[in-house]
Every structure is written in C-alpha cells, then in structure tokens.
Design a protein around this motif. Structure first.
Motif, PDB file in Angstrom:
ATOM      1  N   VAL A  80       0.841  -1.194   0.000  1.00  0.00           N
ATOM      2  CA  VAL A  80       0.000   0.000   0.000  1.00  0.00           C
ATOM      3  C   VAL A  80       0.877   1.245   0.000  1.00  0.00           C
ATOM      4  O   VAL A  80       1.816   1.355   0.802  1.00  0.00           O
ATOM      5  CB  VAL A  80      -0.925   0.047   1.234  1.00  0.00           C
ATOM      6  N   VAL A  81       0.562   2.195  -0.883  1.00  0.00           N
ATOM      7  CA  VAL A  81       1.194   3.513  -0.875  1.00  0.00           C
ATOM      8  C   VAL A  81       0.233   4.479  -0.195  1.00  0.00           C
ATOM      9  O   VAL A  81      -0.930   4.602  -0.589  1.00  0.00           O
ATOM     10  CB  VAL A  81       1.533   3.982  -2.298  1.00  0.00           C
ATOM     11  N   TYR A  82       0.745   5.198   0.814  1.00  0.00           N
ATOM     12  CA  TYR A  82      -0.083   6.058   1.658  1.00  0.00           C
ATOM     13  C   TYR A  82       0.144   7.549   1.395  1.00  0.00           C
ATOM     14  O   TYR A  82      -0.320   8.396   2.158  1.00  0.00           O
ATOM     15  CB  TYR A  82       0.225   5.771   3.132  1.00  0.00           C
ATOM     16  N   SER A  83       0.824   7.881   0.321  1.00  0.00           N
ATOM     17  CA  SER A  83       1.282   9.252   0.121  1.00  0.00           C
ATOM     18  C   SER A  83       0.166  10.253  -0.125  1.00  0.00           C
ATOM     19  O   SER A  83       0.364  11.459   0.050  1.00  0.00           O
ATOM     20  CB  SER A  83       2.277   9.292  -1.044  1.00  0.00           C
ATOM     21  N   LYS A  84      -1.019   9.807  -0.543  1.00  0.00           N
ATOM     22  CA  LYS A  84      -2.122  10.741  -0.787  1.00  0.00           C
ATOM     23  C   LYS A  84      -2.768  11.248   0.504  1.00  0.00           C
ATOM     24  O   LYS A  84      -3.528  12.228   0.472  1.00  0.00           O
ATOM     25  CB  LYS A  84      -3.196  10.070  -1.652  1.00  0.00           C
ATOM     26  N   LEU A  85      -2.488  10.610   1.626  1.00  0.00           N
ATOM     27  CA  LEU A  85      -3.160  10.972   2.870  1.00  0.00           C
ATOM     28  C   LEU A  85      -2.564  12.238   3.478  1.00  0.00           C
ATOM     29  O   LEU A  85      -1.343  12.419   3.495  1.00  0.00           O
ATOM     30  CB  LEU A  85      -3.054   9.828   3.876  1.00  0.00           C
ATOM     31  N   ARG A  86      -3.422  13.083   4.000  1.00  0.00           N
ATOM     32  CA  ARG A  86      -2.970  14.321   4.651  1.00  0.00           C
ATOM     33  C   ARG A  86      -2.157  13.974   5.899  1.00  0.00           C
ATOM     34  O   ARG A  86      -2.330  12.906   6.492  1.00  0.00           O
ATOM     35  CB  ARG A  86      -4.158  15.197   5.000  1.00  0.00           C
ATOM     36  N   PRO A  87      -1.260  14.857   6.310  1.00  0.00           N
ATOM     37  CA  PRO A  87      -0.384  14.548   7.441  1.00  0.00           C
ATOM     38  C   PRO A  87      -1.122  14.538   8.775  1.00  0.00           C
ATOM     39  O   PRO A  87      -2.242  15.043   8.900  1.00  0.00           O
ATOM     40  CB  PRO A  87       0.650  15.671   7.401  1.00  0.00           C
ATOM     41  N   LYS A  88      -0.461  13.976   9.747  1.00  0.00           N
ATOM     42  CA  LYS A  88      -0.983  13.958  11.106  1.00  0.00           C
ATOM     43  C   LYS A  88      -1.195  15.386  11.602  1.00  0.00           C
ATOM     44  O   LYS A  88      -0.338  16.259  11.421  1.00  0.00           O
ATOM     45  CB  LYS A  88       0.006  13.227  12.009  1.00  0.00           C
ATOM     46  N   GLY A  89      -2.359  15.629  12.207  1.00  0.00           N
ATOM     47  CA  GLY A  89      -2.663  16.945  12.753  1.00  0.00           C
ATOM     48  C   GLY A  89      -3.341  17.892  11.788  1.00  0.00           C
ATOM     49  O   GLY A  89      -3.751  18.986  12.181  1.00  0.00           O
ATOM     50  N   ALA A  90      -3.466  17.492  10.519  1.00  0.00           N
ATOM     51  CA  ALA A  90      -4.123  18.367   9.545  1.00  0.00           C
ATOM     52  C   ALA A  90      -5.616  18.493   9.876  1.00  0.00           C
ATOM     53  O   ALA A  90      -6.251  17.564  10.376  1.00  0.00           O
ATOM     54  CB  ALA A  90      -3.940  17.810   8.132  1.00  0.00           C
ATOM     55  N   TYR A  91      -6.153  19.660   9.584  1.00  0.00           N
ATOM     56  CA  TYR A  91      -7.559  19.954   9.902  1.00  0.00           C
ATOM     57  C   TYR A  91      -8.487  19.175   8.972  1.00  0.00           C
ATOM     58  O   TYR A  91      -8.235  19.039   7.777  1.00  0.00           O
ATOM     59  CB  TYR A  91      -7.812  21.448   9.755  1.00  0.00           C
ATOM     60  N   ILE A  92      -9.572  18.626   9.527  1.00  0.00           N
ATOM     61  CA  ILE A  92     -10.583  17.909   8.757  1.00  0.00           C
ATOM     62  C   ILE A  92     -11.834  18.774   8.697  1.00  0.00           C
ATOM     63  O   ILE A  92     -12.478  19.021   9.729  1.00  0.00           O
ATOM     64  CB  ILE A  92     -10.909  16.546   9.396  1.00  0.00           C
ATOM     65  N   ASN A  93     -12.180  19.233   7.510  1.00  0.00           N
ATOM     66  CA  ASN A  93     -13.300  20.165   7.365  1.00  0.00           C
ATOM     67  C   ASN A  93     -14.627  19.576   7.838  1.00  0.00           C
ATOM     68  O   ASN A  93     -15.407  20.227   8.510  1.00  0.00           O
ATOM     69  CB  ASN A  93     -13.430  20.606   5.903  1.00  0.00           C
ATOM     70  N   GLY A  94     -14.876  18.320   7.470  1.00  0.00           N
ATOM     71  CA  GLY A  94     -16.183  17.741   7.739  1.00  0.00           C
ATOM     72  C   GLY A  94     -16.521  17.637   9.207  1.00  0.00           C
ATOM     73  O   GLY A  94     -17.639  17.936   9.635  1.00  0.00           O
ATOM     74  N   THR A  95     -15.556  17.190  10.019  1.00  0.00           N
ATOM     75  CA  THR A  95     -15.811  16.956  11.442  1.00  0.00           C
ATOM     76  C   THR A  95     -15.231  18.035  12.341  1.00  0.00           C
ATOM     77  O   THR A  95     -15.572  18.100  13.514  1.00  0.00           O
ATOM     78  CB  THR A  95     -15.205  15.608  11.864  1.00  0.00           C
ATOM     79  N   GLY A  96     -14.335  18.838  11.777  1.00  0.00           N
ATOM     80  CA  GLY A  96     -13.678  19.841  12.608  1.00  0.00           C
ATOM     81  C   GLY A  96     -12.566  19.281  13.462  1.00  0.00           C
ATOM     82  O   GLY A  96     -12.001  19.988  14.296  1.00  0.00           O
TER      83      GLY A  96
END
Length: 539
Positions: free
Chosen positions: A110-126
């Motif tokens: 599995v390549v995980y490079s598309k995922l946002r980094p740890k601590g990045a803000y998530i718009n949907g849930t805040g």
C-alpha cells in the motif's frame, strides 16, 4: 541428490507441509495438477512440456499456483498493489480490500502518500487527521490476526514518498525500545510496532533533482531524508528505498516483496521463476522462457481474484512476473565471482524475450498484451523446494540454521546450501565462494550486480543486501550513503539487513562443519534451549 526428481530432506519437508495436497500428493502429481488446471485448457499443445519442466524443477510457478490450482478457491495470483484515497471512504475501502485480500491468501502493498499529514484539519468533522501512519498500523494489526488463506503469516508492505510531511516519523517507525526488542528476541510472535510490514521511502525524479541541485527549494530536505533513511537502514534494516524514475515514473505501487510495480490501483502479481541452476544451455533457457511466459499468461485467465476491481485492472495490464532463481548457484558452480558476467548476460538476452512471447500468445488467445513481463521475486520457499539459491541473491552462506513455524511451535533445521554441498562433493571448499555473508563487508559488489541485472528486468528486483551488525561494519553511514547513491538511480529498490537487526531472525549463519552432521534433523526451540522433534538428536 541423484536425479532431478529426488528431494533433499528440507525440500521434501517444506513441499509436504505447504503444497502437497493432504501431505500425500507427490511432486509429479503436483506438477500435473497445476498444469492441467492452469495451462492445458488454453494452450494444450504446450502442457506436457510445461509439466516436465516443473517436474524437473527448471521452472517453478509461484507458491500460490502450487497451493491453490485445482481448488475451489483457485486464486493462483497473489500480492495486491494498492493505494488509498484521502477520505473516510478511502480508509474504509482500503480496510475492505486488505481484509478480502489477506483472507484469500494475497499479500498486500500500500502507498499512503495521498493521505494528509498527522494533525491536519478535517473540514467535515472539525477534528484533526491521525495521518497515514495511523492507518498503516491498523493494516499491520489486521495482518497480525489474519493468516493468509487461513494458513500463513500475512505479507505487507507500506510506502511513503520522501516529501510527505510525516516522512521522518515514518523513517523512525521501527525504532523499537529495548523491552520490545527483548520480547521479540524471546518470542518471534511477540507484537512490535509495524512488525508485520516492510516499509520503504519512495524516491521519484523530483527527489534526485532536489538532491543534486543545491539551489533547489527541497535540496536540504532531500539530503535530510536520505541521510536519516541510510542511518536507519544500517541500524535496523528499515526503511528501504523504492525508486521510480525515468520511464518508470509513477510506478510506485508495489507488492509485499516490492518486485512488481504499477501505476494502477488494485493491480496484482503473477509470479513464477526459472531455475538457472538446472538449465543446461542458452537454447534450453530460450525454450523455457517461452513456455513459462505462456504459462503465466494462462494463469491470468485461470486465477480468481479477491474482489472485482482487481479483475478490471488485471484485464487492462495483465502483468506477468517471470523471475529467476539459482543465480547465485550459477556463479558458484562455475567458480565465477558474483559480478556482471558476459556468459550469464547471453542467457539473460533470452530472458528479455519474454515480452515478445507474451505478445504472441496474448494475440493468439485474444486477450490484452501484458504491459510488463519480468520481475525477480525472492522465491523463498520455492527456492528451497528447487534446492537452489533464492532469486538473484548470492548463496546466503554455505550453511545456516533456518527457523520456521510448525503449528504453534518454532523449530529449526540445519541447512547446507545445495550449491555448497555440490562444491564440497567436488573437493572445493564452500567457504571460498562468494556468499551474502562474505560479501557483507563490500556492499558495492552486491549493488553493482543488482544494477546490472536490473537492465534485463522491466519490473523490479526483490533483493536484500546482508550487512554486518552495526558495530562490525567497516564503513560509516556517510560512506555507505555515497556508495549507494552511485547506484540508486539505476535500481528499482533496495533493502538491507544488518545482522541481528531484528529479534528472532529466521536465518543464522553456521559453519559447514557444524551443519554437515545435522542435516534433516528438526529441532524444537524451548526458550533458549532446543529439543529434537520426533526423535533423539544425538549424533
């Protein structure tokens, strides 16, 4: 060994344990079962010749062919190549796919490079993202509890690009604390961080541009990532590097052992290996390349897949992974050093023609032409059955102890490399031959040979360079990094293993003299002691 069909004790034990139906099927029957189901329905005129090649162990299909052909769940292709999208649906979809894949016997990469980094803000849930490493560990723990096909340990690989914001945490993932190392040493199955997953830092064209150009905006980052990865490679063996540049740019998806590459999510491996130690001439090599390529193409029609998206990608790409094993033995029995070789190059010229054969038989069968056809896998248990050296590796050592699980018990056997025994029978000292153990202090020799072999391989090569324990290395981190960088752009990937880097390592080098009287005796590990299984151990 008196003839091609007579197995040594270890080969016989592994074959009966893993691939013989009910432990009663004999090797010739296995060969017929595999060919009759995989090849005979599509190319019947080649079936008898292919059966004999397998009986003679000149070609061995991947282990999934030997295990699954003829069964109700006949998934003879293995190892899925996956990516994951940066969304809730992406995470959930990956867990669905890896569960389905592992439970059907497939390894996963599995390549995980598309995922946002740890601590990045998530718009949907805040809330804040837990980042790719959290998902990697979820996948690792799934593999701990899912035995592939209900029978064997899961094989998993994780990749992250060099410029992902979480790359330094990724590089340090396997810095196990002393207590965890001790537990792993005492019990190989003791849990440890990412212990079921091989990890690699992915390098692309942008990395090499940044590394070489002092004025590049990411010049310092490229050097910091490279230096930190090299330091960890020399201490713990991980991460490795995955390299996808030039004509291979974007092919960063990998299988669990990293030899098959793809740009497309849900791709799948299709593996088999030619055994150079048993092939007698360039002409025979040419014929076996044709037969083996045709066999794997038929396998792409016969094999089930774990879920429908895989079939869609396979129909598009139809990747084949025709590999080699016995390369190290080919050198050893000829008294040649482990190095680029003109005579071997003539055989490899025939190997390169697999693409032509694939196109011919694809057109004849009316299916898509394979996009690539050659990948050198490690061929671990398959090379034991073939009684030769694994993949492109040199002989690991003339003799070693091999640990393996037998039910819930860990046992070991003394193993004398088949090439080493043949040398000894000729009166040649096996310790005089290049081996992974003796080459450990000179990694440039291994790298040079791998870079040369890569010119004949259109996918990748799975190869692990053995190194001395960190305190015994005769090169600094900086010196090793300079050596590696000279070859890295010409490789598809690189992994090293410093001696003792992981607790419970499966192979331990011993002398030929120590092993020669114990071959075939299965010894059970009891704490730090041993006990024979099924008999008295006294010699």
């Amino acid at each position: 060994m008196t003839n091609a069909n007579e197995f040594g004790s270890l080969a016989e034990a592994i074959y009966k344990q893993k691939y013989s139906l009910d432990g009663r099927e004999e090797w010739a029957d296995t060969a017929r079962r595999v060919v009759d189901h995989v090849m005979r329905p599509y190319l019947p005129e080649l079936a008898d010749e292919m059966t004999q090649a397998i009986i003679d162990r000149k070609f061995l299909p991947g282990g999934r062919y030997l295990f699954a052909a003829g069964k109700q769940l006949h998934q003879t292709q293995n190892c899925l190549l996956l990516s994951v999208e940066d969304s809730r649906e992406g995470w959930a979809g990956l867990m669905r796919r890896i569960t389905s894949g592992l439970m059907s016997g497939a390894g996963i990469g599995v390549v995980y490079s598309k995922l946002r980094p740890k601590g990045a803000y998530i718009n949907g849930t805040g809330g804040e993202s837990t980042g790719p490493i959290a998902l990697m560990q979820m996948v690792n723990e799934s593999g701990r509890h899912i035995r592939q096909g209900g029978a064997r340990r899961s094989a998993i690989w994780a990749g992250l690009h060099w410029n992902h914001p979480d790359v330094f945490e990724f590089i340090r993932l396997k810095d196990w604390p002393d207590a965890m190392k001790a537990a792993k040493e005492a019990d190989f199955d003791a849990p440890a961080t990412m212990d079921g997953t091989n990890i690699s830092v992915i390098l692309d064209d942008l990395f090499f541009e940044a590394y070489q150009d002092p004025d590049h905006a990411d010049h310092q980052l490229a050097h910091d990532v490279y230096d930190e990865t090299v330091r960890h490679m020399l201490e713990t063996g991980e991460p490795g590097f995955s390299v996808d540049v030039g004509v291979n740019a974007g092919e960063h998806l990998r299988n669990a052992c990293t030899e098959v590459t793809s740009r497309d999510d849900n791709d799948i491996c299709n593996l088999g290996s030619l055994n150079l130690s048993r092939i007698e001439s360039r002409e025979e090599m040419a014929r076996l390349v044709e037969l083996s390529t045709a066999f794997l193409l038929c396998g792409s029609l016969y094999s089930l897949v774990p879920y429908k998206e895989v079939d869609e990608t396979r129909t598009k790409n139809r990747r084949l992974g025709l590999g080699l094993m016995g390369v190290g033995e080919w050198y050893a029995v000829r008294g040649k050093p482990y190095a680029p070789d003109e005579d071997l190059g003539e055989w490899l010229d025939e190997y390169e023609k697999s693409g032509e054969y694939a196109n011919h038989y694809a057109d004849r069968l009316g299916v898509s032409r394979p996009v690539k056809t050659r990948a050198i896998a490690p061929a671990g248990t398959i090379s034991i059955i073939a009684e030769t050296t694994s993949g492109m590796e040199p002989m690991f050592a003339p003799a070693y102890k091999r640990r393996y699980a037998k039910g819930d018990t860990w046992v070991y056997q003394y193993v004398i490399d088949s090439a080493a025994q043949r040398l000894a029978d000729r009166g040649i000292d096996p310790d005089s031959v290049d081996s992974a153990y003796t080459l450990a202090q000179d990694p440039a020799k291994r790298l040079r040979t791998q870079a040369w072999l890569q010119t004949y391989v259109d996918h990748g090569i799975s190869s692990t360079i053995n190194l001395p324990a960190p305190m015994e290395q005769n090169f600094t981190d900086e010196e090793f990094g300079q050596i590696l960088m000279g070859y890295l752009p010409y490789l598809r990937g690189i992994t090293v293993y410093p001696d003792g880097a992981r607790g419970g390592q499966p192979l331990t080098v011993v002398s030929y003299a120590e092993a020669k009287d114990w071959v075939g005796v299965e010894i059970e590990e009891v704490g730090n002691e041993s006990a024979c299984v099924g008999g008295v151990c006294g010699i």
